[in-house]
Design a protein around this motif. Structure first.
Motif, PDB file in Angstrom:
ATOM      1  N   PRO A  50      17.411  93.155  38.986  1.00 41.59           N
ATOM      2  CA  PRO A  50      17.505  92.410  40.064  1.00 41.59           C
ATOM      3  C   PRO A  50      15.986  91.705  40.281  1.00 41.59           C
ATOM      4  CG  PRO A  50      18.847  93.942  40.581  1.00 41.59           C
ATOM      5  CD  PRO A  50      18.179  94.338  39.388  1.00 41.59           C
ATOM      6  N   ALA A  51      15.512  90.719  41.108  1.00 43.56           N
ATOM      7  CA  ALA A  51      14.078  90.497  41.320  1.00 43.56           C
ATOM      8  C   ALA A  51      13.721  91.214  42.360  1.00 43.56           C
ATOM      9  CB  ALA A  51      14.179  88.905  41.698  1.00 43.56           C
ATOM     10  N   GLN A  52      12.256  91.607  42.194  1.00 45.39           N
ATOM     11  CA  GLN A  52      11.552  92.369  43.077  1.00 45.39           C
ATOM     12  C   GLN A  52      10.212  91.373  43.805  1.00 45.39           C
ATOM     13  OE1 GLN A  52      10.274  95.765  41.145  1.00 45.39           O
ATOM     14  NE2 GLN A  52      12.329  96.534  40.791  1.00 45.39           N
ATOM     15  N   LEU A  53       9.890  91.646  44.842  1.00 49.39           N
ATOM     16  CA  LEU A  53       8.519  91.206  45.072  1.00 49.39           C
ATOM     17  C   LEU A  53       7.527  91.358  44.119  1.00 49.39           C
ATOM     18  CD1 LEU A  53       8.204  91.830  49.080  1.00 49.39           C
ATOM     19  CD2 LEU A  53       8.617  89.894  47.977  1.00 49.39           C
ATOM     20  N   GLY A  54       6.732  90.164  43.767  1.00 49.32           N
ATOM     21  CA  GLY A  54       5.934  90.265  42.857  1.00 49.32           C
ATOM     22  C   GLY A  54       6.581  89.570  41.424  1.00 49.32           C
ATOM     23  N   ASP A  55       7.812  89.544  41.288  1.00 55.92           N
ATOM     24  CA  ASP A  55       8.452  88.998  40.073  1.00 55.92           C
ATOM     25  C   ASP A  55       8.286  87.537  40.425  1.00 55.92           C
ATOM     26  OD1 ASP A  55       8.891  91.324  38.852  1.00 55.92           O
ATOM     27  OD2 ASP A  55      11.294  91.472  39.783  1.00 55.92           O
ATOM     28  N   THR A  56       8.911  86.566  39.436  1.00 54.00           N
ATOM     29  CA  THR A  56       8.953  85.361  39.582  1.00 54.00           C
ATOM     30  C   THR A  56      10.547  84.956  39.137  1.00 54.00           C
ATOM     31  OG1 THR A  56       6.512  84.687  38.856  1.00 54.00           O
ATOM     32  CG2 THR A  56       8.245  82.998  38.246  1.00 54.00           C
ATOM     33  N   ALA A  57      11.038  84.055  39.937  1.00 55.76           N
ATOM     34  CA  ALA A  57      12.265  83.426  39.839  1.00 55.76           C
ATOM     35  C   ALA A  57      12.209  82.320  39.297  1.00 55.76           C
ATOM     36  CB  ALA A  57      13.218  83.672  41.343  1.00 55.76           C
ATOM     37  N   VAL A  58      12.922  81.831  38.248  1.00 56.43           N
ATOM     38  CA  VAL A  58      12.951  80.621  37.819  1.00 56.43           C
ATOM     39  C   VAL A  58      14.354  79.981  38.225  1.00 56.43           C
ATOM     40  CG1 VAL A  58      13.098  79.082  36.009  1.00 56.43           C
ATOM     41  CG2 VAL A  58      11.609  81.146  35.673  1.00 56.43           C
ATOM     42  N   ILE A  59      14.307  78.919  39.261  1.00 55.47           N
ATOM     43  CA  ILE A  59      15.546  78.554  40.144  1.00 55.47           C
ATOM     44  C   ILE A  59      15.587  77.079  40.072  1.00 55.47           C
ATOM     45  CG2 ILE A  59      15.443  80.564  41.616  1.00 55.47           C
ATOM     46  CD1 ILE A  59      14.246  78.821  43.601  1.00 55.47           C
ATOM     47  N   ASP A  60      16.973  76.825  40.313  1.00 56.58           N
ATOM     48  CA  ASP A  60      17.139  75.312  40.636  1.00 56.58           C
ATOM     49  C   ASP A  60      17.553  75.480  42.294  1.00 56.58           C
ATOM     50  OD1 ASP A  60      17.195  74.503  38.166  1.00 56.58           O
ATOM     51  OD2 ASP A  60      19.554  74.427  37.946  1.00 56.58           O
ATOM     52  N   PHE A  61      16.979  74.756  43.032  1.00 58.83           N
ATOM     53  CA  PHE A  61      17.552  74.485  44.375  1.00 58.83           C
ATOM     54  C   PHE A  61      17.437  73.104  44.890  1.00 58.83           C
ATOM     55  CE2 PHE A  61      12.600  74.664  44.258  1.00 58.83           C
ATOM     56  CZ  PHE A  61      12.369  73.640  45.178  1.00 58.83           C
ATOM     57  N   ALA A  62      18.387  72.776  46.046  1.00 64.98           N
ATOM     58  CA  ALA A  62      18.640  71.731  46.730  1.00 64.98           C
ATOM     59  C   ALA A  62      18.613  71.889  48.257  1.00 64.98           C
ATOM     60  CB  ALA A  62      19.892  70.858  46.090  1.00 64.98           C
ATOM     61  N   GLY A  63      17.714  71.339  49.085  1.00 65.24           N
ATOM     62  CA  GLY A  63      18.038  71.467  50.430  1.00 65.24           C
ATOM     63  C   GLY A  63      19.001  70.619  51.304  1.00 65.24           C
ATOM     64  N   PHE A  64      19.495  71.304  52.295  1.00 60.45           N
ATOM     65  CA  PHE A  64      20.679  70.479  52.796  1.00 60.45           C
ATOM     66  C   PHE A  64      20.137  70.711  54.449  1.00 60.45           C
ATOM     67  CE2 PHE A  64      22.700  70.821  49.130  1.00 60.45           C
ATOM     68  CZ  PHE A  64      23.726  69.717  48.879  1.00 60.45           C
ATOM     69  N   LEU A  65      20.205  69.366  55.211  1.00 61.85           N
ATOM     70  CA  LEU A  65      20.128  69.661  56.512  1.00 61.85           C
ATOM     71  C   LEU A  65      21.475  68.914  57.074  1.00 61.85           C
ATOM     72  CD1 LEU A  65      18.324  69.360  59.294  1.00 61.85           C
ATOM     73  CD2 LEU A  65      17.767  67.199  58.832  1.00 61.85           C
ATOM     74  N   GLY A  66      21.902  70.241  57.705  1.00 61.94           N
ATOM     75  CA  GLY A  66      23.538  69.817  57.924  1.00 61.94           C
ATOM     76  C   GLY A  66      24.513  69.707  56.715  1.00 61.94           C
ATOM     77  N   ASP A  67      25.093  68.591  56.603  1.00 63.26           N
ATOM     78  CA  ASP A  67      25.742  68.479  55.407  1.00 63.26           C
ATOM     79  C   ASP A  67      25.099  67.378  54.502  1.00 63.26           C
ATOM     80  OD1 ASP A  67      27.820  69.668  55.987  1.00 63.26           O
ATOM     81  OD2 ASP A  67      28.661  68.110  57.122  1.00 63.26           O
ATOM     82  N   GLU A  68      24.036  66.877  54.855  1.00 62.12           N
ATOM     83  CA  GLU A  68      23.376  65.695  54.196  1.00 62.12           C
ATOM     84  C   GLU A  68      21.937  66.450  53.281  1.00 62.12           C
ATOM     85  OE1 GLU A  68      23.975  62.661  53.803  1.00 62.12           O
ATOM     86  OE2 GLU A  68      25.491  62.923  55.073  1.00 62.12           O
ATOM     87  N   GLN A  69      21.801  66.339  51.937  1.00 66.71           N
ATOM     88  CA  GLN A  69      20.743  66.758  51.138  1.00 66.71           C
ATOM     89  C   GLN A  69      19.482  65.865  51.497  1.00 66.71           C
ATOM     90  OE1 GLN A  69      21.991  66.960  47.035  1.00 66.71           O
ATOM     91  NE2 GLN A  69      19.694  67.174  46.274  1.00 66.71           N
ATOM     92  N   PHE A  70      18.423  66.393  51.723  1.00 71.38           N
ATOM     93  CA  PHE A  70      17.228  65.606  52.192  1.00 71.38           C
ATOM     94  C   PHE A  70      16.412  65.420  51.171  1.00 71.38           C
ATOM     95  CE2 PHE A  70      16.484  70.380  53.382  1.00 71.38           C
ATOM     96  CZ  PHE A  70      15.208  70.443  52.716  1.00 71.38           C
ATOM     97  N   GLU A  71      15.583  64.291  51.336  1.00 68.40           N
ATOM     98  CA  GLU A  71      14.574  64.154  50.414  1.00 68.40           C
ATOM     99  C   GLU A  71      13.403  64.945  50.335  1.00 68.40           C
ATOM    100  OE1 GLU A  71      11.663  60.129  49.279  1.00 68.40           O
ATOM    101  OE2 GLU A  71      13.067  60.265  51.125  1.00 68.40           O
TER     102      GLU A  71
END
Length: 318
Positions: A50-71
């Protein structure tokens, strides 16, 4: 001296008393600089934990405001250093404990002063998938480390770091002293600036702010709305600094004229060569991108440097 931009009665600029140039470097400062180099040479290694502080996580992410994905809130294979505080407060901490293959919803709230007004103060969800967890491994500080930088051993590398810090401190101290000398000359001179001259410096300051905002994804309009001020009020805030810059410019131009400082085309070419070497660019390519206005800017910069150097050389160390 009278110019279309200003009139000036130049005060005394030779024989001014100044503080000495000091550049003391401690061993702690040397070791801190070496630590930075060591950090830059660190290599990432995948870990099956499991990731710890100081590690690097390689991630995909998508942000949503309510049900809408924001730019602007989406990325793939993003390497996020956990604990770096580069993302919204609370984001990185919620990835601690995740492992490769995990999918997690990260709930955060944008700061009230976030430049993008539609997101400021808003609670959002980032849907994240963790591809990798990596830890950083630092190289050992030994002779091999010194050889990475072209030195025979670690001791020579350490001495070079010390000498470079001394040079940096000397340059910073010299610049501070030169600025103090310039302030004294300005205070002892009678200077009258035209409005057009001052306004030109205000426009330069506005351009810098606009560029900084653009890098943050914000506009001048958003900045003014956030501060609840008008364009005229912002210009009024900038005027004192613009006037100070204008007076310093007038003083240096007057000194250059009085001392017969002339910047030749060869001087400009040599400085362009220096910039090309600094930025590891081809000289002909860089020179080819410079129009007459750009060359004039280099010429003015060299004139200022020579005038400041003359004032410094004619000063008296207390």
């Amino acid at each position: 001296m009278t110019d279309k931009n200003f009139s000036i009665t130049l005060g005394e600029y030779k024989g001014i008393k100044r503080a000495p140039i000091t550049a003391d470097v401690t061993n702690d400062e040397v070791q801190a600089a070496i630590k930075q180099e060591q950090e830059q040479r660190a290599k990432m290694h995948d870990v099956e934990r499991p990731a710890q502080l100081g590690d690097t996580a390689v991630i995909d992410f998508a942000g949503f405001l309510g049900d809408e994905q924001f730019e602007g809130g989406t990325s793939e294979n993003y390497s996020l250093a956990l604990g770096s505080n580069t993302f919204i407060p609370g984001f990185e901490e919620q990835l601690v404990g995740t492992s490769a293959g995990d999918e997690v919803d990260v709930n955060v709230t944008f700061p009230e002063n976030y430049p993008a007004g539609n997101l400021a103060g808003q609670p959002v969800v980032f849907k994240c998938k963790v591809h990798k967890v990596q830890e950083r491994k630092l190289p050992e500080l030994n002779d091999l480390f010194g050889k990475m930088y072209g030195f025979a051993n670690y001791k020579e590398f350490e001495q070079n770091v010390h000498d470079a810090l001394v040079q940096q401190k000397e340059q910073a101290a010299r610049s501070q002293v030169q600025n103090a000398l310039l302030e004294q000359i300005v205070a002892n001179s009678e200077i009258d600036l035209s409005d057009e001259f001052v306004n030109a410096f205000i426009e330069q300051m506005l351009a810098t702010v606009t560029q900084d905002l653009a890098r943050q994804g914000a506009s001048m309009e958003q900045y003014l709305a956030y501060r609840n001020i008008t364009d005229e009020q912002l210009r009024a805030e900038m005027r004192p600094q613009a006037e100070a810059t204008g007076k310093a410019s007038a003083v240096l131009a007057s000194i250059a004229q009085q001392e017969g400082i002339v910047i030749t085309d060869e001087d400009v070419d040599n400085d362009v060569r220096r910039m090309a070497m600094m930025y590891q660019m081809d000289y002909d390519k860089l020179a080819g991108t410079m129009d007459e206005a750009a060359r004039e800017s280099v010429r003015n910069s060299l004139e200022i440097s020579k005038a400041l150097q003359l004032v410094f050389d004619a000063s008296i160390e207390e």
